[in-house]
Design a protein around this motif. Sequence first.
Motif: not given
Length: 288
Positions: A55, A33-34, A52, A24-30
């Motif tokens: 960053r 991104r929002v 990403l 499962r890919p990680g939810d990086w810097d959510l």
Amino acid sequence: MTDRDMRTGQRGRHRRGGIAIRVRPGDWDLAERVAARQLDQMEPAWAVWYGLGGRRFYAAAVWPASEPLIVQAGTADELLDRMREAEVGDLMREAERRERVLQAERSAWARAPRPARERPVPRPPLSMPHPPRGATMPEMPDGARTVCWDLPCDLSMIGKTRSMVKEVLTSWALQNYADDVVLVVGELLANALTYGKPPVSLALSAERGNLRVRVTDHAAEQPRHLHLGIEAVHGRGLTIVEALAHECGVTPLSGPLGICGKTVWARWRLSPADEGPGENDPVASPSS
């Protein structure tokens, strides 16, 4: 990786003949991104995204700028500041380009041969200006409330000047007109500072029944309407002014020694409840 893996050339956790395991890919810097998606929706003239890999926040101009514009920053607020700086820089480069074209055309016209003893004919304007709406603005009568500013040729002054206009209208108890007047002032000043010539001045006046804005610069070229597509994000200044003011127009200036220029003005008809003081009342004339 074990010695056996190195000998057989196998890598990672998957083995030939084994069951593939989905990672499962990680939810990086959510949050970042929002923020980038929100900024992309708020700024139709820019394409905004969050990378990403680095960053960082990125923005690319989608309007026909004088050169490709891509800015980046570590935070959304910093990116927004750089976007505004890039917009102002592009306006200045376009103004400089237009000035170079005009200077080259004037030089070519001056060097063109003319028959002997023929009076030179003034060069026509580059384009036919849009006919101004309304009649020539009359002189202000005694007893009007007035305020004037001489402005430097700096687009960063537009925001400060808009704030000062709003303060003056509030002090005159005309805050009901502030939103429309402030927007018109911003559009007229942007045109004068970008395409006009110094000195540039702004005058705001209120007399019985009328509220007026005048922006004066000393370029001979008259403002004109542009035929723009529905996706255009610049060039709608005069259309906005006509939509917000009750009446607007252009008054050409002329004087000795070749002095020329124009005053672009807009007028609002005040309601009886908003009418200013009578001729015998005190007159407020702040200046800056």
